[in-house]
Design a protein around this motif. Structure first.
Motif, mmCIF file in Angstrom:
data_model
loop_
_atom_site.group_PDB
_atom_site.id
_atom_site.type_symbol
_atom_site.label_atom_id
_atom_site.label_comp_id
_atom_site.label_asym_id
_atom_site.label_seq_id
_atom_site.Cartn_x
_atom_site.Cartn_y
_atom_site.Cartn_z
ATOM 1 N N MET A 195 0.712 -0.919 0.040
ATOM 2 C CA MET A 195 0.360 0.331 -0.035
ATOM 3 C C MET A 195 1.070 1.134 0.005
ATOM 4 O O MET A 195 0.462 2.371 -0.754
ATOM 5 C CB MET A 195 -0.931 0.185 0.570
ATOM 6 C CG MET A 195 -2.214 -1.071 1.056
ATOM 7 S SD MET A 195 -3.083 -0.952 2.893
ATOM 8 C CE MET A 195 -3.826 0.749 2.190
ATOM 9 N N ALA A 228 -0.213 4.288 -3.274
ATOM 10 C CA ALA A 228 0.199 5.493 -2.759
ATOM 11 C C ALA A 228 1.137 6.251 -3.350
ATOM 12 O O ALA A 228 1.363 7.253 -3.241
ATOM 13 C CB ALA A 228 0.041 5.352 -1.236
ATOM 14 N N ARG A 259 0.723 9.582 -5.774
ATOM 15 C CA ARG A 259 0.840 10.755 -5.318
ATOM 16 C C ARG A 259 0.317 12.158 -6.301
ATOM 17 O O ARG A 259 -0.055 12.994 -5.911
ATOM 18 C CB ARG A 259 1.741 11.439 -4.360
ATOM 19 C CG ARG A 259 1.440 11.857 -3.602
ATOM 20 C CD ARG A 259 2.646 12.162 -2.061
ATOM 21 N NE ARG A 259 3.007 10.256 -1.796
ATOM 22 C CZ ARG A 259 4.425 10.606 -0.793
ATOM 23 N NH1 ARG A 259 5.470 11.224 -1.013
ATOM 24 N NH2 ARG A 259 3.689 9.343 -0.165
ATOM 25 N N GLU A 283 -4.284 6.599 -1.468
ATOM 26 C CA GLU A 283 -4.099 5.622 -0.390
ATOM 27 C C GLU A 283 -5.131 4.813 -1.067
ATOM 28 O O GLU A 283 -5.857 3.507 -0.314
ATOM 29 C CB GLU A 283 -4.820 5.996 1.446
ATOM 30 C CG GLU A 283 -3.360 6.861 1.521
ATOM 31 C CD GLU A 283 -3.404 8.451 0.934
ATOM 32 O OE1 GLU A 283 -4.391 8.463 0.360
ATOM 33 O OE2 GLU A 283 -2.215 8.961 1.445
#
Length: 200
Positions: free
Chosen positions: A119, A123, A127, A137
């Motif tokens: 994760m 993520a 971004r 997320e």
């Protein structure tokens, strides 16, 4: 939530999650261009053998490798036989082989990488999309759950097939219903676990 991750100290466990994820994506991209020829079939078979060797070299052991292949047996038999009928032997070997190789790679990733590491990497990659209203997320959670579900569903296939064999049921479409039920139950359990953590 079911997780196949097993802590360890092998080189696969020490390899950064981003590197492993990139290799998985690169392998999937490369396999998509493999032609359906006899020579390509040998190459794909060699790739599957090399990936299998990583289970042993990476410290996962022969048992984990055996479990991975055991879960894939019905996929190989059913998909392989179907493709032989519709597209011929060379194409069946290539298409089945590259799917097997990718599933084995996905299992290597999930067995040696925690969900939190996956994760975090996903993520980070997403971004820049935050400016477009994307929640990195949330997307990372969905993608990491998808990756971890590949071997989990393979395990469901194995259990359903064993239950059918115990009842003397022949291999066929009847397998789809209990497999769907197990998968939906697992999805409900995952949803409840996420809701309990305030991630619904």
């Amino acid at each position: 939530m079911i997780s196949l991750y097993r802590p360890g100290s092998g080189f696969l466990h020490r390899t950064p999650a981003g590197v492993k994820l990139a290799l998985l994506a690169l392998s999937a991209f490369s396999f998509s261009f493999v032609p359906a020829t006899q020579g390509a079939g040998i190459a794909v078979g060699g790739a599957a053998a090399a990936i299998s060797a990583l289970f042993l070299l990476g410290g996962l052991g022969a048992r984990a490798l055996g479990e991975a292949w055991w879960r894939l047996r019905w996929l190989v038999l059913i998909l392989g036989a179907t493709l032989v009928v519709f597209v011929g032997i060379p194409a069946a070997i290539v298409n089945t082989g590259r799917l097997v190789a990718l599933v084995l790679l996905a299992e290597l990733l999930t067995r040696t990488t925690s969900t939190s590491e996956l994760m975090a990497v996903i993520a980070w990659l997403l971004r820049p999309l935050r400016r477009l209203g994307v929640n990195p997320e949330a997307v990372a959670l969905v993608l990491s759950l998808t990756l971890t579900m590949v071997p989990v569903v393979g395990g469901f296939v194995r259990r359903v097939r064993e239950a059918q064999e115990a009842r003397g049921v022949r291999l066929g479409p009847r397998m789809a219903v209990p497999l769907l039920v197990r998968t939906l139950r697992h999805a409900d359990a995952v949803g409840e676990a996420l809701a309990a953590r305030g991630l619904d």
